[in-house]
Design a protein around this motif. Structure first.
Motif, short mmCIF file in Angstrom:
data_model
loop_
_atom_site.label_atom_id
_atom_site.label_comp_id
_atom_site.label_asym_id
_atom_site.label_seq_id
_atom_site.Cartn_x
_atom_site.Cartn_y
_atom_site.Cartn_z
N VAL A 120 33.72 59.61 64.73
CA VAL A 120 33.10 59.33 63.81
C VAL A 120 33.87 60.12 62.24
O VAL A 120 34.40 61.39 62.34
N LEU A 121 34.56 59.56 61.34
CA LEU A 121 35.72 59.68 60.52
C LEU A 121 34.52 60.14 59.04
O LEU A 121 34.12 58.99 59.14
N LEU A 122 35.08 60.91 58.34
CA LEU A 122 34.37 60.76 57.44
C LEU A 122 35.11 60.97 55.32
O LEU A 122 36.20 61.98 55.99
N ARG A 123 34.32 60.52 54.93
CA ARG A 123 34.87 60.33 53.53
C ARG A 123 33.83 61.27 52.69
O ARG A 123 33.45 60.66 51.88
N LEU A 124 34.73 62.66 52.88
CA LEU A 124 33.01 63.82 52.18
C LEU A 124 33.30 63.86 51.10
O LEU A 124 34.67 63.71 50.55
N LYS A 125 32.43 64.01 50.35
CA LYS A 125 31.86 64.19 48.40
C LYS A 125 33.09 65.69 48.09
O LYS A 125 33.06 66.50 49.04
N ALA A 126 34.03 65.37 47.12
CA ALA A 126 34.42 66.00 46.42
C ALA A 126 34.50 67.35 46.43
O ALA A 126 34.69 68.51 46.54
N ALA A 127 33.25 67.68 46.00
CA ALA A 127 32.44 68.45 45.71
C ALA A 127 31.73 69.68 46.82
O ALA A 127 31.28 70.81 46.64
N MET A 128 32.22 69.01 47.87
CA MET A 128 31.34 69.89 49.46
C MET A 128 32.34 70.97 49.36
O MET A 128 33.75 70.64 49.51
N THR A 129 31.66 71.92 49.68
CA THR A 129 32.50 73.31 50.18
C THR A 129 32.85 73.07 50.92
O THR A 129 33.03 72.93 51.81
N GLY A 130 33.97 74.54 51.43
CA GLY A 130 34.63 74.46 52.83
C GLY A 130 33.32 75.37 53.86
O GLY A 130 33.35 74.31 54.90
N GLU A 131 32.59 75.50 52.98
CA GLU A 131 30.81 76.02 54.04
C GLU A 131 30.39 75.33 53.86
O GLU A 131 30.03 74.97 55.42
N GLU A 132 29.98 74.48 53.22
CA GLU A 132 29.46 73.41 53.56
C GLU A 132 29.28 72.21 54.33
O GLU A 132 28.60 71.76 55.52
N SER A 172 25.72 62.86 52.39
CA SER A 172 27.36 63.92 52.19
C SER A 172 28.64 62.90 51.79
O SER A 172 29.53 64.15 51.69
N THR A 173 28.73 62.33 51.83
CA THR A 173 29.68 61.21 52.22
C THR A 173 29.65 60.92 50.67
O THR A 173 28.71 60.45 50.56
N ASP A 174 31.03 60.29 50.83
CA ASP A 174 31.51 59.81 49.21
C ASP A 174 31.47 57.95 49.58
O ASP A 174 32.05 57.72 50.01
N GLY A 175 29.76 57.41 49.15
CA GLY A 175 29.36 56.10 49.42
C GLY A 175 28.24 55.89 50.62
O GLY A 175 28.67 54.58 50.30
N GLY A 176 27.88 56.87 50.83
CA GLY A 176 26.94 56.82 51.75
C GLY A 176 27.53 56.13 53.10
O GLY A 176 28.99 56.45 53.52
N LEU A 177 26.89 55.39 54.00
CA LEU A 177 27.95 54.46 54.84
C LEU A 177 29.04 54.38 54.71
O LEU A 177 29.70 54.24 56.01
N ALA A 178 29.30 53.93 53.37
CA ALA A 178 30.89 52.91 53.37
C ALA A 178 31.58 54.51 53.47
O ALA A 178 32.97 54.31 53.46
N GLY A 179 31.50 56.03 53.43
CA GLY A 179 31.84 56.91 53.77
C GLY A 179 31.98 57.35 54.97
O GLY A 179 32.79 58.83 55.83
N LEU A 180 31.79 56.11 56.34
CA LEU A 180 31.81 56.31 56.87
C LEU A 180 32.61 55.63 58.17
O LEU A 180 32.52 54.49 57.78
N LEU A 181 33.68 55.94 59.75
CA LEU A 181 34.07 54.35 59.86
C LEU A 181 33.72 55.46 61.95
O LEU A 181 34.03 56.43 61.82
#
Length: 102
Positions: free
Chosen positions: A6-18, A87-96
């Motif tokens: 599972v590859l993720l395009r997480l939101k840029a606003a997420m902290t390292g801890e999140e 937590s991904t940028d674009g919802g399901l589009a932020g997953l591969l």
């Protein structure tokens, strides 16, 4: 065995801890869902620059396809999956997601 990538395009606003907490919630599934052999996660470290924005990811190794299929519908996985999608940028589009036989 099945390798579930599972590859993720997480939101840029997420902290390292999140990010860490989110990915640790995937690791925790090994304790509650039968058939999971291993879970690994981390950032992309490829020097090729071909990540397409998917810079974080995890892999889950399953005993077999049946274990993977049971995981997909397991309530704990569904809950973690909803957290991941939100937590991904674009919802399901932020997953591969890519599975293959080992």
């Amino acid at each position: 065995m099945i390798l579930h990538c599972v590859l993720l395009r997480l939101k840029a606003a997420m902290t390292g801890e999140e990010k860490q907490a989110l990915l640790e919630s995937v690791v925790a599934l090994k304790q509650v869902i039968p058939g999971i052999l291993d879970v690994r996660y981390g950032p992309n470290v490829s020097s090729e620059g071909l990540h397409g924005g998917f810079v974080d990811g995890f892999v889950v190794t399953f005993e077999n396809a049946e274990a993977r299929d049971a995981y997909l519908v397991h309530p704990e996985h569904v809950a973690v999956g909803e957290r991941i999608v939100s937590s991904t940028d674009g919802g399901l589009a932020g997953l591969l997601v890519f599975d293959f036989n080992l």
